[in-house]
Design a protein around this motif. Structure first.
Motif, short mmCIF file in Angstrom:
data_model
loop_
_atom_site.label_atom_id
_atom_site.label_comp_id
_atom_site.label_asym_id
_atom_site.label_seq_id
_atom_site.Cartn_x
_atom_site.Cartn_y
_atom_site.Cartn_z
N LEU A 178 0.82 -1.10 0.11
CA LEU A 178 0.10 -0.12 -0.15
C LEU A 178 0.75 1.10 0.00
CD1 LEU A 178 -2.94 -0.74 2.48
CD2 LEU A 178 -3.04 -0.53 -0.01
N THR A 192 -4.73 7.55 -4.78
CA THR A 192 -5.15 6.57 -4.00
C THR A 192 -5.15 7.06 -2.20
OG1 THR A 192 -3.03 5.47 -3.82
CG2 THR A 192 -4.40 4.69 -5.15
N PHE A 198 -7.76 6.08 0.21
CA PHE A 198 -7.65 4.49 0.13
C PHE A 198 -6.44 3.91 1.36
CE2 PHE A 198 -6.37 0.35 -1.39
CZ PHE A 198 -7.44 -0.41 -1.15
N TYR A 208 -6.60 2.75 5.65
CA TYR A 208 -6.32 1.52 5.56
C TYR A 208 -6.80 0.69 7.04
CZ TYR A 208 -4.51 -3.48 5.43
OH TYR A 208 -4.28 -4.55 5.68
N TRP A 244 -9.74 0.53 -6.20
CA TRP A 244 -9.39 0.79 -4.67
C TRP A 244 -10.29 1.86 -4.21
CZ3 TRP A 244 -9.14 6.14 -5.73
CH2 TRP A 244 -8.63 6.69 -7.00
N GLN A 271 -13.04 2.48 -1.45
CA GLN A 271 -13.13 1.84 -0.18
C GLN A 271 -14.36 0.85 0.01
OE1 GLN A 271 -12.96 5.40 2.16
NE2 GLN A 271 -10.82 5.12 2.73
N GLY A 323 -12.25 -2.23 -2.01
CA GLY A 323 -10.93 -2.27 -2.19
C GLY A 323 -10.13 -2.94 -1.00
N TYR A 324 -10.77 -2.89 0.11
CA TYR A 324 -10.00 -3.64 1.28
C TYR A 324 -10.21 -5.23 1.20
CZ TYR A 324 -9.50 1.13 2.92
OH TYR A 324 -9.19 2.46 2.85
N GLY A 331 -7.93 -3.70 -4.13
CA GLY A 331 -7.43 -2.59 -4.69
C GLY A 331 -6.33 -2.38 -5.42
N ASN A 364 -7.63 1.96 -12.15
CA ASN A 364 -6.73 2.26 -11.24
C ASN A 364 -6.16 3.90 -11.40
OD1 ASN A 364 -4.62 1.64 -9.02
ND2 ASN A 364 -3.00 2.03 -10.52
#
Length: 284
Positions: free
Chosen positions: A90, A100, A103, A107, A133, A135, A138-139, A148, A259
């Motif tokens: 990340l 990002t 995001f 995290y 990504w 939220q 994306g996790y 993501g 992306n």
């Protein structure tokens, strides 16, 4: 007395010369300072909007933003976390792609949450742009990594499916489960190409693999058929990546890059991206 006058006159002349030189210097320095300030402001704006595929400017970006690790560490400490709470992948993502930020930074506090996903307000008259990504999905885990980072394939298929069917329930999260349960997720490598050829067909879409031919791409885009492209290293990725070719405008190609909003706001010359394309699937 004459000697005194001569000396005094020379001193006055030298004084006027110094003032003149100082004036000329100020006339030169002030515009240069203004120009430097303008260039720095412009560069900061551009770098703030930098997206994926712009790894080459990461060293320049750090001049304006500081290192990705330092920024994340500062944010983490101010919110009761530590840099060790962030996977290196990340940190690397944020270093490549400043879009990002939320995001990546959020995290630790949001990775375990499962927010509701409602895409019913999407405009489906064109291929909607969705980010891998985001939220909302994306996790979650996909293909051995965070969605993501690895979910460009399902996100592209989600965009295409929503556009062609109008079914906004086919979210990237739904598509990730579909891909994983049908064997289209490649652990550590994102998605198999069969996600589009076989997976797209099983979802009721008409899918045709086509060769890299400029006129054929243009013809399909002009009648509203989106095309999924798998890319090698270049403007969009350093490894591999899926995007959707969505339209043909002013002699150039519009894309949805899951992306990067930056890449998705541009128009691309065929000659610029054709050498990066490894395969193409037309959807109807």
């Amino acid at each position: 007395m004459n000697t005194y006058r001569n000396i005094h006159a020379r001193q006055q002349k030298h004084g006027r010369s110094r003032k003149k030189r100082t004036g000329h210097l100020l006339h030169f320095i002030l515009p240069m300072l203004c120009l430097i300030l303008l260039l720095c402001t412009l560069a900061s704006y551009i770098l703030n909007r930098a997206g994926a595929g712009l790894d080459v400017i990461s060293p320049i970006s750090s001049l304006f933003h500081g290192s990705a690790r330092d920024e994340i560490s500062h944010y983490a400490s101010s919110h009761g976390y530590d840099i060790s709470d962030y996977p290196q992948s990340l940190i690397d993502l944020y270093d490549r792609n400043r879009e990002t930020k939320d995001f990546v930074f959020e995290y630790p506090m949001k990775k375990s949450k499962t927010p509701p996903i409602d895409l019913s307000d999407l405009n489906t008259s064109t291929v909607p742009l969705l980010m891998q990504w985001d939220q909302r999905w994306g996790y979650q885990q996909y293909a051995g990594d965070l969605f993501g980072l690895s979910g460009c394939g399902p996100t592209c298929l989600s965009m295409v499916t929503i556009y062609l069917t109008g079914n906004t329930d086919r979210t990237p999260a739904w598509m990730a489960e579909f891909a994983a349960s049908h064997g289209y997720a490649s652990d550590g490598n994102g998605s198999y190409w069969s996600l589009f050829s076989e997976g797209g067909s099983s979802l009721g879409l008409d899918v045709t693999e086509i060769p890299l031919d400029e006129q054929r791409i243009i013809d399909n885009l002009q009648v509203g058929n989106p095309i999924v492209a798998v890319l090698g290293p270049g403007d969009f990725t350093t490894t591999g990546h899926f995007i959707v070719l969505t339209a043909y405008q002013d002699g150039q190609i519009k894309v949805n890059d899951p992306n990067s909003r930056e890449n998705s706001e541009k128009l691309w010359d065929y000659d610029r991206i054709s050498g990066q394309i490894k395969n193409l699937w037309v959807f109807r």
